[in-house]
Design a protein around this motif. Structure first.
Motif: not given
Length: 203
Positions: A93-113, A146-153
């Motif tokens: 889902p989108m929360y405040n124009f981006t992904v939930p912090t729970q999903l971001k925390a998972w991404i930080d677990r898996i994107v590892v050099a 998808l509307d151009a007026s909102m795409a920047g967010l």
């Protein structure tokens, strides 16, 4: 087929993204009778946010705090989930124009050099994951981006495609339901369109 099913919505049974991921998984398991599904609910089992302690351990320090050690064990599990999976289904889902912090925390677990990617001598990222993986994202949002007026967010789908592509996950399908907060008629139409796309998913 090994299938990794991830939910990140905080809305429980009221979540559209959870409804759609469940239907995507049902469609895939109908197509693949031998499918082995691993389910991770990122809100029921929240990851710690990335900290200096996490980075210190990556560079050889010991995890002194029990909660950090436990979280690092989960991080290893999450990387192994990703390595093992043939298809990854992500509820985003989108929360405040981006992904939930729970999903971001998972991404930080898996994107590892050194684990899921490395840098070449030229400085470009190289995936360390097995090839051929597919990702299906159930994207839900209240507005119409998808509307151009909102795409920047829009920093949800674009972010996910970018970060997943960085580690070599470039075969990404998005099942989108947007405009969910724009009245019942718009909501119902968006969910119906998404379900139509799920019904057309191929093996």
């Amino acid at each position: 087929m090994k299938l990794l099913h991830i939910d990140s919505s905080i809305l429980g049974e009221n979540s559209v993204s959870r409804t759609l991921t469940a239907e995507i998984v049902a469609r895939l398991t109908a197509l693949h009778s031998d499918a082995d599904v691993v389910y991770r609910d990122l809100t029921a089992e929240s990851a710690m946010h990335l900290s200096g302690g996490h980075l210190a351990v990556r560079f050889g320090a010991q995890a002194e705090a029990p909660d950090l050690a436990k979280d690092l064990e989960k991080a290893e599990r999450d990387i192994q989930d990703l390595i093992d999976a043939d298809t990854i289904v992500i509820g985003a889902p989108m929360y405040n124009f981006t992904v939930p912090t729970q999903l971001k925390a998972w991404i930080d677990r898996i994107v590892v050099a050194g684990r899921t990617f490395k840098y070449s001598d030229a400085g470009t990222p190289v995936s360390l994951l097995p090839e051929g993986k597919k990702v299906i994202i159930a994207s839900t949002r209240g507005g119409a981006y998808l509307d151009a007026s909102m795409a920047g967010l829009e920093h949800q789908e674009s972010y996910l495609k970018g970060v997943l592509g960085f580690i070599g996950l470039t075969d990404v399908t998005i099942i989108r339901a947007e405009g969910l907060a724009m009245g019942e008629e718009a909501k119902d139409a968006a969910i119906s369109r998404a379900r139509g796309e799920i019904a057309e998913l191929a093996a």
